[in-house]
Design a protein around this motif. Structure first.
Motif, PDB file in Angstrom:
ATOM      1  N   ARG A  80       2.080   6.371  -7.166  1.00 39.79           N
ATOM      2  CA  ARG A  80       0.956   7.039  -7.820  1.00 39.79           C
ATOM      3  C   ARG A  80       0.908   8.529  -7.479  1.00 39.79           C
ATOM      4  O   ARG A  80       0.487   9.349  -8.304  1.00 39.79           O
ATOM      5  CB  ARG A  80      -0.359   6.366  -7.417  1.00 39.79           C
ATOM      6  CG  ARG A  80      -0.536   4.972  -8.008  1.00 39.79           C
ATOM      7  CD  ARG A  80      -1.745   4.270  -7.419  1.00 39.79           C
ATOM      8  NE  ARG A  80      -2.969   4.992  -7.689  1.00 39.79           N
ATOM      9  CZ  ARG A  80      -3.713   4.844  -8.795  1.00 39.79           C
ATOM     10  NH1 ARG A  80      -3.331   3.996  -9.728  1.00 39.79           N
ATOM     11  NH2 ARG A  80      -4.822   5.527  -8.960  1.00 39.79           N
ATOM     12  N   ASN A  81       1.324   8.890  -6.263  1.00 38.79           N
ATOM     13  CA  ASN A  81       1.297  10.295  -5.848  1.00 38.79           C
ATOM     14  C   ASN A  81       2.581  11.045  -6.177  1.00 38.79           C
ATOM     15  O   ASN A  81       2.675  12.251  -5.947  1.00 38.79           O
ATOM     16  CB  ASN A  81       1.035  10.397  -4.343  1.00 38.79           C
ATOM     17  CG  ASN A  81      -0.374   9.970  -3.977  1.00 38.79           C
ATOM     18  OD1 ASN A  81      -1.240   9.862  -4.839  1.00 38.79           O
ATOM     19  ND2 ASN A  81      -0.603   9.714  -2.703  1.00 38.79           N
ATOM     20  N   THR A 140       2.641   1.596  -3.487  1.00 40.54           N
ATOM     21  CA  THR A 140       1.679   1.961  -4.529  1.00 40.54           C
ATOM     22  C   THR A 140       1.244   3.418  -4.401  1.00 40.54           C
ATOM     23  O   THR A 140       1.219   4.170  -5.388  1.00 40.54           O
ATOM     24  CB  THR A 140       0.437   1.055  -4.458  1.00 40.54           C
ATOM     25  OG1 THR A 140       0.832  -0.301  -4.712  1.00 40.54           O
ATOM     26  CG2 THR A 140      -0.598   1.462  -5.485  1.00 40.54           C
ATOM     27  N   LEU A 141       0.924   3.825  -3.184  1.00 42.19           N
ATOM     28  CA  LEU A 141       0.497   5.205  -2.952  1.00 42.19           C
ATOM     29  C   LEU A 141       1.616   6.184  -3.293  1.00 42.19           C
ATOM     30  O   LEU A 141       1.384   7.233  -3.908  1.00 42.19           O
ATOM     31  CB  LEU A 141       0.067   5.376  -1.494  1.00 42.19           C
ATOM     32  CG  LEU A 141      -0.544   6.732  -1.117  1.00 42.19           C
ATOM     33  CD1 LEU A 141      -1.833   6.969  -1.892  1.00 42.19           C
ATOM     34  CD2 LEU A 141      -0.803   6.797   0.391  1.00 42.19           C
ATOM     35  N   GLY A 144       0.809  -1.209   0.000  1.00 37.82           N
ATOM     36  CA  GLY A 144       0.000   0.000   0.000  1.00 37.82           C
ATOM     37  C   GLY A 144       0.844   1.261   0.000  1.00 37.82           C
ATOM     38  O   GLY A 144       0.560   2.215  -0.744  1.00 37.82           O
ATOM     39  N   ASP A 145       1.891   1.282   0.834  1.00 31.86           N
ATOM     40  CA  ASP A 145       2.748   2.463   0.911  1.00 31.86           C
ATOM     41  C   ASP A 145       3.479   2.708  -0.404  1.00 31.86           C
ATOM     42  O   ASP A 145       3.591   3.851  -0.858  1.00 31.86           O
ATOM     43  CB  ASP A 145       3.769   2.301   2.042  1.00 31.86           C
ATOM     44  CG  ASP A 145       3.137   2.432   3.413  1.00 31.86           C
ATOM     45  OD1 ASP A 145       1.958   2.820   3.487  1.00 31.86           O
ATOM     46  OD2 ASP A 145       3.821   2.139   4.412  1.00 31.86           O
TER      47      ASP A 145
END
Length: 264
Positions: free
Chosen positions: A86-87, A82-83, A79-80
């Motif tokens: 993407r950000n 990927t975020l 999750g970290d």
């Protein structure tokens, strides 16, 4: 090595600050054992043993399996990453003088320690409340093998989560990969039912996959079963850990140069 230790310390402090996560983990173990107790209480009502398990040994298995499953919190790594990708904030991990994979492994190590302590306490408390006697094998060599396999299982899961996370370099959405992983784990880790209840051929096929060794085999070894798989299990997990490490390094080296650090 020292810099990765500092990372682990930081995330240990963070985890201790957010104590609600630990409490929810405790509640999760309690709910799993309550569910298992109700289910197997009905099954054992007219039976003494099922697949070689007594009711007590079955519940002891569920306690240990729930513990090994619960301390795996590596999904946060995916999750970290990927975020961040993407950000456009993943560059902060690329800028620090550390290998990104080792950074996230250190993060996992620091985060997992409070869970281990609390979940061990939860096992003893639940065992007392439900009257479950956990008869751990007296064979020290088997115990050490079980703990080593469990450690290699946690290491593999962390590396797998890292690998799935960096796939975001290539794929905009990795939720499908995560869903597949969760579905496979739900069955092969033995967290739903002990794999000993499945047909032998099915279990043989599962032994090829690493998920078999993350919770099921360590739990079985600790209660004195499947001792013949202990040494082989260590080599299987060493192979899987080496394989996922090489794959992750290759994917990261290939796609990091195409990452411009811009968010979407």
């Amino acid at each position: 090595m020292k810099k990765y230790l500092e990372v682990a310390k930081v995330y240990l402090k963070v985890k201790l600050m957010w104590r609600a996560d630990l409490i929810f983990g405790f509640i999760s173990i309690v709910m799993k054992i309550i569910f298992a107790s109700l289910l197997w209480g009905v099954i054992f009502r007219d039976k003494e043993t099922v697949a070689g398990f007594t009711q007590n040994s079955m519940m002891a298995y569920y306690l240990l399996s729930a513990f090994f499953t619960q301390i795996d919190i590596s999904e946060k790594i995916s999750g970290d990453i990927t975020l961040g990708i993407r950000n456009g904030t993943f560059t902060k991990y690329m800028a620090v003088p550390m290998d990104t994979d080792k950074y996230f492994l250190a993060m996992e190590a620091g985060s997992i320690l409070p869970h281990i302590v609390l979940d061990v306490a939860a096992i003893f408390l639940i065992g007392l409340v439900f009257g479950i006697k956990i008869d751990i094998t007296s064979d020290v060599a088997i115990i050490l093998c079980a703990l080593l396999i469990a450690f290699l299982g946690l290491l593999f899961m962390a590396q797998l989560s890292y690998f799935l996370g960096i796939l975001t370099f290539r794929f905009e959405e990795i939720s499908t990969f995560l869903m597949i992983k969760q579905n496979i784990m739900a069955l092969i880790t033995g967290s739903i039912i002990p794999l000993a209840l499945l047909p032998e051929m099915v279990v043989k096929c599962m032994q090829i996959l690493p998920f078999y060794y993350t919770a099921y085999l360590p739990s079985m070894l600790l209660i004195g079963r499947n001792g013949e798989e202990a040494v082989g299990g260590m080599f299987v997990m060493l192979g899987w850990n080496l394989g996922i490490w090489l794959l992750s390094r290759n994917v990261y080296s290939r796609y990091r140069v195409k990452y411009d650090g811009a968010g979407i």
